[in-house]
Design a protein around this motif. Structure first.
Motif, PDB file in Angstrom:
ATOM      1  N   PHE A 173     132.754  76.296   5.640  1.00 46.71           N
ATOM      2  CA  PHE A 173     133.695  77.359   6.025  1.00 46.71           C
ATOM      3  C   PHE A 173     133.107  78.220   7.147  1.00 46.71           C
ATOM      4  O   PHE A 173     133.800  78.598   8.087  1.00 46.71           O
ATOM      5  N   ALA A 174     131.811  78.530   7.019  1.00 43.73           N
ATOM      6  CA  ALA A 174     131.161  79.384   8.026  1.00 43.73           C
ATOM      7  C   ALA A 174     131.233  78.734   9.399  1.00 43.73           C
ATOM      8  O   ALA A 174     131.537  79.395  10.406  1.00 43.73           O
ATOM      9  N   GLN A 175     130.961  77.423   9.457  1.00 42.81           N
ATOM     10  CA  GLN A 175     130.997  76.751  10.753  1.00 42.81           C
ATOM     11  C   GLN A 175     132.423  76.588  11.261  1.00 42.81           C
ATOM     12  O   GLN A 175     132.682  76.722  12.457  1.00 42.81           O
ATOM     13  N   LEU A 176     133.352  76.291  10.357  1.00 40.20           N
ATOM     14  CA  LEU A 176     134.747  76.126  10.787  1.00 40.20           C
ATOM     15  C   LEU A 176     135.302  77.434  11.338  1.00 40.20           C
ATOM     16  O   LEU A 176     136.159  77.430  12.231  1.00 40.20           O
ATOM     17  N   GLY A 181     138.565  79.029  13.701  1.00 40.86           N
ATOM     18  CA  GLY A 181     138.894  80.138  12.815  1.00 40.86           C
ATOM     19  C   GLY A 181     140.369  80.493  12.819  1.00 40.86           C
ATOM     20  O   GLY A 181     140.947  80.810  11.767  1.00 40.86           O
ATOM     21  N   ASP A 182     141.018  80.424  14.002  1.00 50.36           N
ATOM     22  CA  ASP A 182     142.425  80.823  14.082  1.00 50.36           C
ATOM     23  C   ASP A 182     143.323  79.940  13.214  1.00 50.36           C
ATOM     24  O   ASP A 182     144.360  80.392  12.708  1.00 50.36           O
ATOM     25  N   LEU A 183     142.923  78.651  13.034  1.00 48.76           N
ATOM     26  CA  LEU A 183     143.747  77.741  12.227  1.00 48.76           C
ATOM     27  C   LEU A 183     143.608  78.031  10.733  1.00 48.76           C
ATOM     28  O   LEU A 183     144.419  77.554   9.930  1.00 48.76           O
ATOM     29  N   LEU A 184     142.579  78.795  10.379  1.00 53.62           N
ATOM     30  CA  LEU A 184     142.358  79.085   8.964  1.00 53.62           C
ATOM     31  C   LEU A 184     142.959  80.434   8.541  1.00 53.62           C
ATOM     32  O   LEU A 184     142.881  80.808   7.373  1.00 53.62           O
ATOM     33  N   VAL A 185     143.534  81.172   9.529  1.00 54.53           N
ATOM     34  CA  VAL A 185     144.125  82.482   9.211  1.00 54.53           C
ATOM     35  C   VAL A 185     145.162  82.396   8.088  1.00 54.53           C
ATOM     36  O   VAL A 185     145.216  83.278   7.220  1.00 54.53           O
ATOM     37  N   ALA A 211     127.902  82.747   1.237  1.00 50.43           N
ATOM     38  CA  ALA A 211     129.156  83.514   1.237  1.00 50.43           C
ATOM     39  C   ALA A 211     129.094  84.643   2.252  1.00 50.43           C
ATOM     40  O   ALA A 211     130.074  84.935   2.950  1.00 50.43           O
ATOM     41  N   LEU A 212     127.931  85.270   2.350  1.00 56.22           N
ATOM     42  CA  LEU A 212     127.747  86.336   3.338  1.00 56.22           C
ATOM     43  C   LEU A 212     127.904  85.787   4.759  1.00 56.22           C
ATOM     44  O   LEU A 212     128.611  86.368   5.589  1.00 56.22           O
ATOM     45  N   GLY A 213     127.255  84.648   5.023  1.00 53.04           N
ATOM     46  CA  GLY A 213     127.363  84.023   6.355  1.00 53.04           C
ATOM     47  C   GLY A 213     128.796  83.648   6.680  1.00 53.04           C
ATOM     48  O   GLY A 213     129.275  83.884   7.799  1.00 53.04           O
ATOM     49  N   ALA A 214     129.507  83.070   5.696  1.00 50.31           N
ATOM     50  CA  ALA A 214     130.898  82.672   5.921  1.00 50.31           C
ATOM     51  C   ALA A 214     131.772  83.907   6.157  1.00 50.31           C
ATOM     52  O   ALA A 214     132.629  83.926   7.062  1.00 50.31           O
TER      53      ALA A 214
END
Length: 1037
Positions: A173-176, A181-185, A211-214
């Motif tokens: 998730f962090a890398q995506l 990122g816009d596609l995961l909004v 979780a913090l990084g993501a």
């Protein structure tokens, strides 16, 4: 021996051992074995992409060797990365991306294998590499909905009972978030819930950090403030992760958390705004906690400094919201400077021991004081420093007194404007410490004076030279502490660089005699310091140094001739620098006798073989150029020796390496300090700056020789002036200029937005003004660059100018800065002047702006505009004719303005007078010449713009020579004015007229003397000033 194709077929066969052998050979330390393996791997990739990708995924799934599984993950990632950067190794070439070449069944199998591996893999380092592969592939496939199984798999993993699977999903998730990122909004509510759950409730530190990084990556990728606000309630959980790690003694975990929070502070500081006092308070508690590891405390400090530096994103926020913490932070940083011990080797005065005794905290404290003062400014930092410094300075521990002086040196750059107002107090603190009983404190005091001379000059030099220079001279007598002596000499260099000869000259006797004593010191560091100081003093005092020449030069020559050991290379190089600067200061006549001997030594050195790291080369390049300036034409015999290596340096190709930004260890961590790397997108570019510096120095030297030797440089022209830029190269330059203008406009818009920030204050306003001034320097360079292209290519450049017009036209707007308007006008002036008839098609567009700008509030803009009117009057012909009336009116406003001849307005006035003269010359039939020509004459002579003065006074000559009726007036009534102008021009020497024009003036005056009736001549003469009469008598006698 088997053919490569049959070997490849064997590798792709059912027995995995052959393929695993290939992978191990790719990691071999044997160049031959590795090279052969790379060739085979490339063959498999190009000929059997399906088999290769499945073999890698099979190794990743089934191999018992962790090393081979890790290698498979690295290679798979490179095969599935679309924009992989070309490089020389097997695993990364121009055709390494293979996804689109795989068959649909292979694609399906590969996606399935990867997810299975994520579920199965236990080794943490390999899990991270696997997550990299999945993220990279997903960033390509998710936009096309080509991996529908992935998001369900990730949500299932992140809510599973397995901490390992939770961590893997969060890492992906962090890398995506970075990639897509816009596609995961649309999934934000679910993601928020998942992140909150993992941060708050997980018992696994690894899951909480993931979780913090993501969370941070998502916050950074969200463009909408409303979306970012949804994540606001995660902040307490983030801080709780940090607190629990510290409370349970897991400092390695705490450091990972701090590094992630530092990233957040730098990129999204406003996200922290609502809870800023609490967060900064926690960070300072960590920084103050002596029981914690240094690394943890340093990271806490770095967080607050990063936050203070995030001015572009949150201007004024730290100053406004947490002023109470700045004093605590400052105290922490000064406390870090106490991490220094008195060790014997420091007193030994060897160059490599300069940092001896300094701990890691000392270096961090120094750097952070500098950064904090630049970020927050003097109005914030100086009051805080003023509270703390006196107690430190009065302390019995030498480390505290030392820390005071180091602090003053570190904050001077950022606080210069405020410290200059408190110079008395600052100078007293420093100079009193010159008498400190501890050598390291005295060294720090000298160091502070050197730094303050740079940052607070020239005010410091002008107001306190009578105290500082004697103190430095006295410090050079500290023979028990050669490092202190050497540093005193270095501080003389800093002081004299901001110094006028008038200030320096009274102290030269004392300083030069002390430096000569140091030159004879056995310590190389002391000798080098003395040489550098002598060079600077000579450069600053110029001809005043002549009286010391005979005493100094023998010592300098002795070092040049005798310092031949490898250990003395820098000493010898500095002697070259010093000799050449002394030669320039005293001039050719004084230096001539020693010059020949010095040149012979340099020529011998030039012909010798030098090691690549020998500083002699660059010092010698610059010394030759200075000697050329000193000797002028007498330098010509040495050019055949100087030029070949200089041309070689000027033709150096930049040493650039390009690698993948996220490649795993495929960049050698070079020990070469001159190799700098920057990351642009997915590329990491390494540039060897030492090569660029050598090339730049050489090119500057070539300019110096050409400028100094004039026609003597002609034999070398063919070797340095290659063909002009071709059309493709001009296209590249023009495209880059478009980028520069676009980027500059974006930066200005961003600054305008910063001014609206809720915490914006006067200090930010001052910093913003400085940034805008720097921006104008960029536009100045753009103007110079385009002006040069227009002058060289003339009408052939017009198609490019047409392309640039949409970028240039907005620069004429009244909302733009004066400098932008001036540059835009200058570009049109250049086009009109250089392209002449071909430029006429632009007149309709640009002339209205030009005429309006003649009455701009800014004198530099007015100057450029009225100059342009003159150019258009000269070359515009019939196109300009309809605008003559308006042009006269505009010029008249400039010339008749009550303050027209004040210093700020003088250049605009002179150019307006010149433009009026061109209208008189080229558009006589469109004006009332009997009024306009005498009005023009009444403005002469012009004396501000010496270039235009020569043009205008030459025009006056021409008009007198042809007996211009309107100029002479009825019954020669304007003749006395003409003669008065001629007299003033001749009185000014070469300033207001060329030699040719001056000769014409003299001839005209002689003709008048012979042809005018005596009474007219007497009347004309009597109207002149006494000094003008004397000047004419001397010329005409």
């Amino acid at each position: 021996m088997a053919s490569p194709s049959s070997e490849a077929a064997l590798l792709m066969g059912p027995d995995p051992s052959h393929f695993e052998t290939l992978l191990s050979h790719l990691m071999s330390t044997s160049n031959e074995q590795r090279s052969r393996a790379e060739s085979l791997y490339n063959l498999c990739r190009d000929s059997h992409p399906d088999h290769l990708s499945l073999a890698l995924s099979r190794t990743l799934t089934a191999s018992p060797s962790a090393e081979l599984r890790a290698m498979s993950a690295i290679l798979l990632r490179k095969l599935l990365t679309p924009s992989s950067t070309p490089s020389d190794d097997a695993s990364s070439s121009s055709s390494s991306y293979i996804w689109d070449r795989l068959s649909p069944p292979t694609q399906v199998a590969l996606k399935s294998h990867l997810l299975a591996c994520v579920q199965r893999e236990e080794a943490k380092s390999i899990v991270k590499k696997l997550c990299d592969v999945v993220s990279q592939l997903a960033s390509t496939l998710i936009p096309d909905d080509a991996w529908p199984d992935l998001l369900p798999f990730m949500f299932q993993s992140v809510t599973s009972d397995s901490p390992r699977l939770q961590e893997s999903a969060l890492l992906i998730f962090a890398q995506l978030a970075q990639y897509i990122g816009d596609l995961l909004v649309p999934h934000l509510p679910t993601l928020h819930s998942v992140f909150h759950q993992c941060l708050s409730s997980s018992s696994s530190p690894e899951v909480r950090i993931a979780a913090l990084g993501a969370s941070i990556n998502f916050i950074q990728c969200l463009s909408s403030p409303a979306d970012r606000d949804r994540f606001q309630d995660l902040l307490p959980a983030m801080m709780q992760t940090l607190n629990e790690a510290l409370n349970s003694g897991q400092e390695a975990t705490a450091q990972e958390v701090l590094e992630l929070l530092i990233d957040l502070a730098g990129t999204e500081p406003k996200y922290l705004r609502r809870q800023l006092p609490d967060i900064v308070g926690v960070m300072l508690q960590i920084a103050e906690a002596a029981a914690l590891e240094e690394g943890t405390r340093h990271l806490a400090v770095e967080f607050v400094i990063t936050l203070a530096e995030a001015r572009e994103r949150a201007p004024g926020m730290v100053r406004r919201l947490v002023p109470q913490f700045i004093g605590r932070l400052f105290a922490v940083l000064m406390g870090m400077l106490l991490d220094v011990e008195d060790v014997a080797v420091w007193h030994g005065a060897e160059a490599e021991d300069e940092d001896a005794g300094e701990g890691e905290s000392y270096g961090v404290g120094q750097e952070c004081l500098d950064r904090l003062s630049i970020a927050l400014g003097g109005n914030t930092i100086v009051p805080v420093a003023s509270e703390l410094l006196p107690s430190y300075l009065a302390a019995p521990e030498w480390q505290k007194r030392h820390a005071t002086l180091i602090t003053l040196a570190q904050i001077a750059e950022g606080c210069s404007k405020v410290m200059v107002k408190n110079l008395e107090q600052v100078v007293n603190m420093v100079l009193n410490s010159f008498q400190d009983p501890h050598a390291r404190v005295r060294w720090a005091a000298i160091n502070a004076i050197g730094q303050l001379s740079t940052d607070l000059g020239p005010d410091l030099q002008m107001q306190y030279h009578q105290r500082v220079l004697p103190a430095l001279a006295s410090a050079m007598d500290d023979f028990q502490n050669p490092r202190v002596q050497a540093h005193a000499a270095s501080a003389v260099l800093n002081f004299s660089e901001n110094c006028t000869p008038e200030i320096l000259t009274p102290y030269l006797d004392g300083i030069v005699s002390k430096l000569l004593v140091l030159l004879q010191n056995g310590k190389q560091m002391v000798q080098e310091g003395a040489l550098t100081a002598l060079a600077s003093v000579a450069d600053s005092s110029q001809e005043h140094f002549q009286k010391y020449y005979d005493a100094v030069m023998p010592y300098l020559k002795a070092i040049l001739m005798n310092a031949t050991d490898k250990s003395n290379r820098m000493l010898r190089a500095k002697s070259m620098e010093c000799i050449s600067l002394v030669g320039m200061a005293v001039g050719k006549e004084k230096f001539r006798n020693d010059a020949k001997q010095v040149m012979e030594v340099l020529m011998t050195l030039q012909g010798s073989q030098m090691e690549t790291d020998d500083p002699t080369t660059s010092y010698m390049l610059q010394a030759w150029a200075r000697l050329c300036k000193c000797l002028g034409q007498d330098f010509l015999p040495y050019m055949s020796v100087v030029m070949p290596p200089l041309l070689q340096s000027a033709q150096l190709k930049p040493d650039v390496t390009i690698t993948s930004a996220d490649s795993d260890g495929d960049i050698d961590e070079s020990d070469d300090e001159s190799m700098e790397t920057i990351t642009l997108g997915d590329k990491r570019i390494g540039i060897k700056t030492s090569v660029l510096e050598e090339k730049a120095t050489a090119c500057n030297m070539l300019c110096c020789y050409a400028d100094e030797l004039k026609e003597g440089f002609y034999p070398w022209i063919d070797q340095i002036s290659g063909p002009l830029l071709d059309e493709g190269q001009v296209r590249c330059v023009v495209d880059e200029i478009k980028h520069v203008i676009t980027a500059s406009t974006a930066r200005k818009s961003e600054r305008a937005e910063r001014m609206k920030a809720e915490d914006f204050d006067a200090e930010e306003g001052e910093l913003l003004r400085e940034e805008n001034e720097q921006e104008e320097e960029i536009f100045d360079q753009v103007g110079d660059c385009l002006g040069t292209l227009i002058k060289i290519f003339k009408a052939a450049f017009l198609p490019f100018f047409d392309e640039l017009s949409p970028y240039i036209m907005p620069m004429w707007g009244k909302d733009k800065t004066a400098e932008e308007r001036r540059i835009a006008i200058c570009m049109f002036d250049d086009i009109a002047e250089q392209c002449r008839e071909a430029a006429l098609r632009y007149y309709d567009t640009y002339l209205p702006f030009l005429l309006e700008a003649c009455n701009d509030m800014n004198p530099d803009v007015r100057q450029a505009a009225v100059y342009g009117v003159g150019v258009c009057a000269e070359f515009g012909g019939a196109v300009f004719k309809p605008l003559v009336g308006e042009a006269l009116s505009r010029l008249n406003c400039v010339i008749r303005h009550p303050d027209a001849q004040q210093s700020d307005n003088l250049m605009a006035y002179d150019n307006a007078v010149s433009a009026l003269g061109k209208i008189c010359q080229f558009h006589r039939d469109s004006i009332d010449a009997s009024q306009v020509v005498p009005a023009w004459l009444g403005c002469l002579p012009i004396k501000g713009d010496l270039i235009e003065a020569k043009v205008v006074h030459d025009q006056l000559c021409t008009m007198v020579e042809r007996s211009d009726m309107e100029l002479l007036g009825p019954n020669n009534q304007y003749l006395p004015k003409i003669v008065a102008v001629f007299a003033e021009v001749l009185c000014a020497g070469k300033d207001l007229a060329t030699e040719q024009t001056a000769n014409r003036i003299v001839n005209l005056l002689r003709q008048l003397q012979q042809t005018l009736p005596p009474n007219v001549l007497a009347s004309t003469w009597s109207s002149l000033q006494p000094q003008q009469q004397l000047a004419l008598q001397s010329v005409l006698s």
